[in-house]
Motif scaffolding. Sequence first.
Motif, PDB file in Angstrom:
ATOM      1  N   THR A 150       0.828  -1.202   0.000  1.00  0.00           N
ATOM      2  CA  THR A 150       0.000   0.000   0.000  1.00  0.00           C
ATOM      3  C   THR A 150       0.864   1.253   0.000  1.00  0.00           C
ATOM      4  OG1 THR A 150      -1.812  -1.130   1.127  1.00  0.00           O
ATOM      5  CG2 THR A 150      -1.774   1.273   1.265  1.00  0.00           C
ATOM      6  N   THR A 151       1.910   1.265   0.814  1.00  0.00           N
ATOM      7  CA  THR A 151       2.753   2.459   0.905  1.00  0.00           C
ATOM      8  C   THR A 151       3.479   2.731  -0.402  1.00  0.00           C
ATOM      9  OG1 THR A 151       3.076   2.016   3.273  1.00  0.00           O
ATOM     10  CG2 THR A 151       4.569   3.589   2.239  1.00  0.00           C
ATOM     11  N   SER A 152       4.056   1.706  -1.026  1.00  0.00           N
ATOM     12  CA  SER A 152       4.769   1.923  -2.289  1.00  0.00           C
ATOM     13  C   SER A 152       3.812   2.341  -3.395  1.00  0.00           C
ATOM     14  CB  SER A 152       5.553   0.664  -2.691  1.00  0.00           C
ATOM     15  OG  SER A 152       4.715  -0.465  -2.785  1.00  0.00           O
ATOM     16  N   SER A 153       2.606   1.767  -3.412  1.00  0.00           N
ATOM     17  CA  SER A 153       1.614   2.160  -4.420  1.00  0.00           C
ATOM     18  C   SER A 153       1.168   3.597  -4.221  1.00  0.00           C
ATOM     19  CB  SER A 153       0.409   1.219  -4.359  1.00  0.00           C
ATOM     20  OG  SER A 153       0.792  -0.119  -4.605  1.00  0.00           O
ATOM     21  N   LEU A 154       1.005   3.999  -2.972  1.00  0.00           N
ATOM     22  CA  LEU A 154       0.606   5.369  -2.675  1.00  0.00           C
ATOM     23  C   LEU A 154       1.716   6.353  -3.039  1.00  0.00           C
ATOM     24  CD1 LEU A 154      -1.382   7.389  -1.570  1.00  0.00           C
ATOM     25  CD2 LEU A 154      -0.694   6.756   0.746  1.00  0.00           C
ATOM     26  N   VAL A 155       2.960   6.006  -2.719  1.00  0.00           N
ATOM     27  CA  VAL A 155       4.087   6.862  -3.102  1.00  0.00           C
ATOM     28  C   VAL A 155       4.123   7.026  -4.620  1.00  0.00           C
ATOM     29  CG1 VAL A 155       6.611   6.963  -3.232  1.00  0.00           C
ATOM     30  CG2 VAL A 155       5.499   6.419  -1.058  1.00  0.00           C
ATOM     31  N   ALA A 156       3.922   5.914  -5.353  1.00  0.00           N
ATOM     32  CA  ALA A 156       3.922   5.987  -6.814  1.00  0.00           C
ATOM     33  C   ALA A 156       2.777   6.864  -7.325  1.00  0.00           C
ATOM     34  CB  ALA A 156       3.820   4.580  -7.405  1.00  0.00           C
ATOM     35  N   HIS A 157       1.604   6.716  -6.734  1.00  0.00           N
ATOM     36  CA  HIS A 157       0.459   7.531  -7.146  1.00  0.00           C
ATOM     37  C   HIS A 157       0.725   9.013  -6.892  1.00  0.00           C
ATOM     38  CE1 HIS A 157      -3.622   8.942  -7.723  1.00  0.00           C
ATOM     39  NE2 HIS A 157      -3.662   9.383  -6.476  1.00  0.00           N
ATOM     40  N   ALA A 212      -2.327  -1.880  -8.215  1.00  0.00           N
ATOM     41  CA  ALA A 212      -2.823  -0.568  -7.782  1.00  0.00           C
ATOM     42  C   ALA A 212      -4.045  -0.207  -8.618  1.00  0.00           C
ATOM     43  CB  ALA A 212      -1.733   0.485  -7.938  1.00  0.00           C
ATOM     44  N   GLU A 213      -5.136   0.149  -7.935  1.00  0.00           N
ATOM     45  CA  GLU A 213      -6.369   0.464  -8.647  1.00  0.00           C
ATOM     46  C   GLU A 213      -6.199   1.685  -9.562  1.00  0.00           C
ATOM     47  OE1 GLU A 213      -8.874  -1.295  -8.901  1.00  0.00           O
ATOM     48  OE2 GLU A 213      -9.293  -2.441  -7.090  1.00  0.00           O
ATOM     49  N   ASN A 214      -5.377   2.648  -9.158  1.00  0.00           N
ATOM     50  CA  ASN A 214      -5.189   3.837  -9.990  1.00  0.00           C
ATOM     51  C   ASN A 214      -4.451   3.517 -11.290  1.00  0.00           C
ATOM     52  OD1 ASN A 214      -5.181   4.980  -6.970  1.00  0.00           O
ATOM     53  ND2 ASN A 214      -5.959   6.572  -8.349  1.00  0.00           N
ATOM     54  N   PHE A 215      -3.584   2.512 -11.265  1.00  0.00           N
ATOM     55  CA  PHE A 215      -2.819   2.129 -12.453  1.00  0.00           C
ATOM     56  C   PHE A 215      -3.433   0.919 -13.162  1.00  0.00           C
ATOM     57  CE2 PHE A 215       1.001   3.516  -9.682  1.00  0.00           C
ATOM     58  CZ  PHE A 215       0.794   4.854 -10.001  1.00  0.00           C
ATOM     59  N   LYS A 216      -4.298   0.183 -12.449  1.00  0.00           N
ATOM     60  CA  LYS A 216      -4.809  -1.101 -12.940  1.00  0.00           C
ATOM     61  C   LYS A 216      -3.653  -2.052 -13.267  1.00  0.00           C
ATOM     62  CE  LYS A 216      -8.926   0.618 -12.667  1.00  0.00           C
ATOM     63  NZ  LYS A 216      -9.717   0.356 -11.437  1.00  0.00           N
ATOM     64  N   SER A 217      -2.582  -1.935 -12.521  1.00  0.00           N
ATOM     65  CA  SER A 217      -1.376  -2.712 -12.808  1.00  0.00           C
ATOM     66  C   SER A 217      -0.457  -2.660 -11.597  1.00  0.00           C
ATOM     67  CB  SER A 217      -0.662  -2.123 -14.035  1.00  0.00           C
ATOM     68  OG  SER A 217       0.535  -2.831 -14.325  1.00  0.00           O
ATOM     69  N   GLU A 241      -1.752  19.724   8.510  1.00  0.00           N
ATOM     70  CA  GLU A 241      -2.494  19.729   7.254  1.00  0.00           C
ATOM     71  C   GLU A 241      -3.626  18.714   7.337  1.00  0.00           C
ATOM     72  OE1 GLU A 241      -1.850  21.850   4.881  1.00  0.00           O
ATOM     73  OE2 GLU A 241       0.073  22.628   5.606  1.00  0.00           O
ATOM     74  N   HIS A 242      -4.760  19.063   6.754  1.00  0.00           N
ATOM     75  CA  HIS A 242      -5.942  18.196   6.782  1.00  0.00           C
ATOM     76  C   HIS A 242      -5.997  17.341   5.513  1.00  0.00           C
ATOM     77  CE1 HIS A 242     -10.058  16.901   7.505  1.00  0.00           C
ATOM     78  NE2 HIS A 242     -10.338  17.232   6.255  1.00  0.00           N
ATOM     79  N   PHE A 243      -6.259  16.035   5.704  1.00  0.00           N
ATOM     80  CA  PHE A 243      -6.359  15.112   4.572  1.00  0.00           C
ATOM     81  C   PHE A 243      -7.661  14.319   4.668  1.00  0.00           C
ATOM     82  CE2 PHE A 243      -1.899  16.040   4.544  1.00  0.00           C
ATOM     83  CZ  PHE A 243      -1.528  15.957   3.207  1.00  0.00           C
ATOM     84  N   SER A 244      -8.149  13.920   3.494  1.00  0.00           N
ATOM     85  CA  SER A 244      -9.375  13.133   3.427  1.00  0.00           C
ATOM     86  C   SER A 244      -9.271  12.156   2.265  1.00  0.00           C
ATOM     87  CB  SER A 244     -10.582  14.056   3.228  1.00  0.00           C
ATOM     88  OG  SER A 244     -11.777  13.310   3.096  1.00  0.00           O
ATOM     89  N   TRP A 245      -9.714  10.902   2.499  1.00  0.00           N
ATOM     90  CA  TRP A 245      -9.732   9.906   1.430  1.00  0.00           C
ATOM     91  C   TRP A 245     -10.760   8.834   1.733  1.00  0.00           C
ATOM     92  CZ3 TRP A 245      -4.583   6.564   1.516  1.00  0.00           C
ATOM     93  CH2 TRP A 245      -4.404   6.006   2.780  1.00  0.00           C
ATOM     94  N   GLU A 246     -10.908   7.871   0.810  1.00  0.00           N
ATOM     95  CA  GLU A 246     -11.917   6.832   0.970  1.00  0.00           C
ATOM     96  C   GLU A 246     -11.321   5.512   1.450  1.00  0.00           C
ATOM     97  OE1 GLU A 246     -14.130   6.393  -2.611  1.00  0.00           O
ATOM     98  OE2 GLU A 246     -15.039   8.379  -2.503  1.00  0.00           O
ATOM     99  N   ILE A 247     -10.050   5.481   1.772  1.00  0.00           N
ATOM    100  CA  ILE A 247      -9.387   4.234   2.147  1.00  0.00           C
ATOM    101  C   ILE A 247      -9.575   3.991   3.643  1.00  0.00           C
ATOM    102  CG2 ILE A 247      -7.244   2.927   2.080  1.00  0.00           C
ATOM    103  CD1 ILE A 247      -8.339   3.777  -0.667  1.00  0.00           C
ATOM    104  N   PRO A 248     -10.273   2.921   4.031  1.00  0.00           N
ATOM    105  CA  PRO A 248     -10.521   2.685   5.457  1.00  0.00           C
ATOM    106  C   PRO A 248      -9.325   2.035   6.139  1.00  0.00           C
ATOM    107  CG  PRO A 248     -11.580   0.996   4.146  1.00  0.00           C
ATOM    108  CD  PRO A 248     -10.942   1.940   3.177  1.00  0.00           C
ATOM    109  N   GLY A 249      -9.352   2.063   7.460  1.00  0.00           N
ATOM    110  CA  GLY A 249      -8.327   1.379   8.235  1.00  0.00           C
ATOM    111  C   GLY A 249      -7.301   2.322   8.830  1.00  0.00           C
ATOM    112  N   GLY A 269      -6.558   2.802  -3.775  1.00  0.00           N
ATOM    113  CA  GLY A 269      -6.168   1.617  -3.026  1.00  0.00           C
ATOM    114  C   GLY A 269      -5.578   0.517  -3.886  1.00  0.00           C
ATOM    115  N   ILE A 270      -5.436  -0.662  -3.264  1.00  0.00           N
ATOM    116  CA  ILE A 270      -4.827  -1.833  -3.884  1.00  0.00           C
ATOM    117  C   ILE A 270      -5.850  -2.948  -3.887  1.00  0.00           C
ATOM    118  CG2 ILE A 270      -2.814  -3.367  -3.845  1.00  0.00           C
ATOM    119  CD1 ILE A 270      -2.149  -0.378  -3.850  1.00  0.00           C
ATOM    120  N   LYS A 271      -5.871  -3.708  -4.957  1.00  0.00           N
ATOM    121  CA  LYS A 271      -6.754  -4.872  -4.966  1.00  0.00           C
ATOM    122  C   LYS A 271      -6.415  -5.770  -3.784  1.00  0.00           C
ATOM    123  CE  LYS A 271      -7.896  -5.324  -9.878  1.00  0.00           C
ATOM    124  NZ  LYS A 271      -9.322  -5.099  -9.698  1.00  0.00           N
ATOM    125  N   ARG A 272      -7.445  -6.154  -3.026  1.00  0.00           N
ATOM    126  CA  ARG A 272      -7.325  -7.057  -1.893  1.00  0.00           C
ATOM    127  C   ARG A 272      -6.540  -6.446  -0.728  1.00  0.00           C
ATOM    128  NH1 ARG A 272      -6.081 -12.169  -1.248  1.00  0.00           N
ATOM    129  NH2 ARG A 272      -7.970 -12.246  -0.032  1.00  0.00           N
TER     130      ARG A 272
END
Length: 453
Positions: free
Chosen positions: A124-131, A148-153, A265-273, A306-309
């Motif tokens: 998750t962290t590496s995918s988020l950094v890449a995004h 990664a859902e944003n890349f579909k890859s 700084e304030h952040f908001s997203w749809e990723i739970p947990g 997010g990431i699949k699964r």
Amino acid sequence: MKTLENFQNFYFVGIGGIGMSALARYFNASGKNVLGYDKMVTKLTSALVSEGIDIIFEDGITEKIQNLNPDNTLVIYTPAIKKLDILNHFNDNGFTVLKRAKVLGMITEKTDCIAIAGTHGKTTTSSLVAHLCREAKLPFSCFLGGIAENFKSNFYFNGDSISVVEADEYDRSFLQLSPDWAVITSTDADHLDIYGDKETIEKGFRDFADLVPSGKQLFVRKGIEIGRDAKTYAVNEEADYYSNNIREVGDQIEFDFHSSTGNTEHFSWEIPGIHNVENATVAIALLNDFGVDFETLQRGIASFQGIKRRYTKYRFESGKIYIDDYAHHPTELNAVIGSIKTFYPHKKLLVVFQPHLFSRTRDFAEGFAESLEAADELILLDIYPARELQENFEGIASQWLLDQINLDKKEFSTLDQAFDKIKEKEFDVLLTVGAGTIDTLSDGIVEWLQKYK
């Protein structure tokens, strides 16, 4: 030793692996001739074939293999692969044969490398950094351990000045990398078949940390003793960088990020947990230190899918919630189940868990039992063996683990029977979890719950 530019053909033995396929996509995108072998057809191998990569699924010496020239062909294999006729052919006929980690390391030598390590959280962290790199329009390529859902890859190319890589501790692969910036998310005991004990795996992470040159950046989860200077990050406790005030507002998770300069700084997203907020905290910290402004980071966090699964969540009109997750270690199970209990404290939780590896089940049986006891009801599936043979682990089986779990409502099931058993249960939240083949249940579950009244 030849450089990668000397090769035109790249043959991947075990091309369907998540790390191998990312490398295959890199060379395919670079205009090289990419071929490979894997033992079974999967969604990932089918995607590679659709991208123009030639894959076979039987261990044999085909005409295309016979026609490959050792002088311009690099063979790449994964250490999870056992002896194969194909691999023997390459070794016996003068081909250059390298492990995946070595090749990835050769790529990172030429780039400003951001490497994300840790027994949990690195995908998750590496995918988020890449995004966030893409949001900031940085010239990067990434090699990820998940889709990664944003890349579909698990691979994305936007230049080769920067590489974002998931630094895999298995087989000490991450020691082949050349990180300029690095993150260590966790150093919990895992892969004891490789390291033997917790102290040895912790030394492996210290060795990885030592690869980061002075004057560059090393970010470490607060509480991890890494043996050198590093910037710390945390959630709900002060560190060099930390996040707190985490709350659920509708479908959004909101939190406050505190930088080392004292800014909030304030952040908001749809990723739970809560564990995902921790991953976001270090990604924000690293990219801000890298020079990316907070406005860009806020936009990137908000658009991250997010990431699949990785805590993939579905809501249904009936009110039921379905979560699918890759967790396969007690610490990961605690994070997923803990987040569910935090956000849905009064909802009945049914957990369906597929253990991954006989060795991991044996080594962490007590931890698995304690984690799974937090469920309201449990269906435990057969152990997924992956590279291991059951005859080497006498007495280690799902029923053996189930007997150690102090839970009133628990039962064993095969994977084939699991869906029918799920449909018989009463629950508010369903969690399917594991790193093996349990993901094959998800499509049927979603279709069923969409119709559920």
